[in-house]
Design a protein around this motif. Structure first.
Motif, short mmCIF file in Angstrom:
data_model
loop_
_atom_site.label_atom_id
_atom_site.label_comp_id
_atom_site.label_asym_id
_atom_site.label_seq_id
_atom_site.Cartn_x
_atom_site.Cartn_y
_atom_site.Cartn_z
N LEU A 1 -9.57 -12.91 10.71
CA LEU A 1 -9.06 -11.62 10.24
C LEU A 1 -9.62 -10.48 11.09
O LEU A 1 -8.87 -9.56 11.47
CB LEU A 1 -9.44 -11.41 8.78
CG LEU A 1 -8.91 -10.15 8.11
CD1 LEU A 1 -7.39 -10.20 8.03
CD2 LEU A 1 -9.50 -9.98 6.74
N ALA A 2 -10.89 -10.55 11.42
CA ALA A 2 -11.51 -9.50 12.24
C ALA A 2 -10.87 -9.46 13.63
O ALA A 2 -10.58 -8.38 14.15
CB ALA A 2 -13.01 -9.73 12.36
N GLN B 1 -9.10 -6.72 20.10
CA GLN B 1 -7.81 -7.28 20.48
C GLN B 1 -7.63 -7.35 21.99
O GLN B 1 -7.02 -8.27 22.49
CB GLN B 1 -6.68 -6.49 19.84
CG GLN B 1 -6.60 -6.72 18.35
CD GLN B 1 -5.50 -5.92 17.69
OE1 GLN B 1 -4.88 -5.08 18.33
NE2 GLN B 1 -5.28 -6.16 16.43
N SER C 1 -7.87 -10.28 14.46
CA SER C 1 -6.49 -9.81 14.41
C SER C 1 -6.37 -8.35 14.00
O SER C 1 -5.38 -7.70 14.33
CB SER C 1 -5.66 -10.68 13.48
OG SER C 1 -6.06 -10.50 12.14
N LYS C 2 -7.35 -7.81 13.27
CA LYS C 2 -7.22 -6.46 12.73
C LYS C 2 -8.02 -5.39 13.48
O LYS C 2 -7.63 -4.23 13.46
CB LYS C 2 -7.65 -6.44 11.26
CG LYS C 2 -6.78 -7.28 10.36
CD LYS C 2 -5.38 -6.74 10.29
CE LYS C 2 -4.51 -7.58 9.38
NZ LYS C 2 -3.13 -7.18 9.40
N LEU C 3 -9.14 -5.74 14.09
CA LEU C 3 -9.98 -4.73 14.73
C LEU C 3 -9.47 -4.44 16.14
O LEU C 3 -9.37 -5.33 16.98
CB LEU C 3 -11.43 -5.19 14.78
CG LEU C 3 -12.09 -5.39 13.41
CD1 LEU C 3 -13.51 -5.90 13.58
CD2 LEU C 3 -12.10 -4.09 12.63
N LYS C 4 -9.14 -3.18 16.39
CA LYS C 4 -8.53 -2.77 17.65
C LYS C 4 -9.41 -3.07 18.85
O LYS C 4 -8.93 -3.51 19.88
CB LYS C 4 -8.22 -1.27 17.62
CG LYS C 4 -7.21 -0.89 16.59
CD LYS C 4 -5.83 -1.29 17.02
CE LYS C 4 -4.85 -0.77 15.98
NZ LYS C 4 -3.58 -1.41 16.06
N LYS D 1 -14.91 -9.03 22.70
CA LYS D 1 -14.55 -10.25 21.97
C LYS D 1 -15.58 -11.35 22.21
O LYS D 1 -15.93 -12.10 21.29
CB LYS D 1 -13.17 -10.72 22.40
CG LYS D 1 -12.61 -11.82 21.52
CD LYS D 1 -11.26 -12.30 21.98
CE LYS D 1 -10.20 -11.29 21.72
NZ LYS D 1 -8.84 -11.79 21.99
#
Length: 59
Positions: free
Chosen positions: A41-42, A50, A44-47, A3
């Motif tokens: 969006l990236a 996270q 929240s959506k990319l495992k 991240k």
């Protein structure tokens, strides 16, 4: 760690985009808005971005 690296790369993309669009204020605002939405969006959506595990719901 992923991240942090993603955020740093995204910051470079944002700064570069704003420098390219330096003379057009409206395009800078639009690009910043679009890139911020894509960043959120990236995250929240990319495992792999996270981090941590998601707690399971009780049955």
């Amino acid at each position: 760690m992923a991240k942090i690296a993603f955020t740093l790369v995204w910051g470079v993309v944002l700064v570069t985009t704003n420098r390219v669009l330096q003379d057009t204020t409206w395009a800078q605002y639009a690009a910043t808005f679009i890139l911020a939405g894509a960043y959120a969006l990236a995250l929240s959506k990319l495992k792999f971005l996270q981090g941590g595990s998601v707690p399971e719901e009780p049955k």
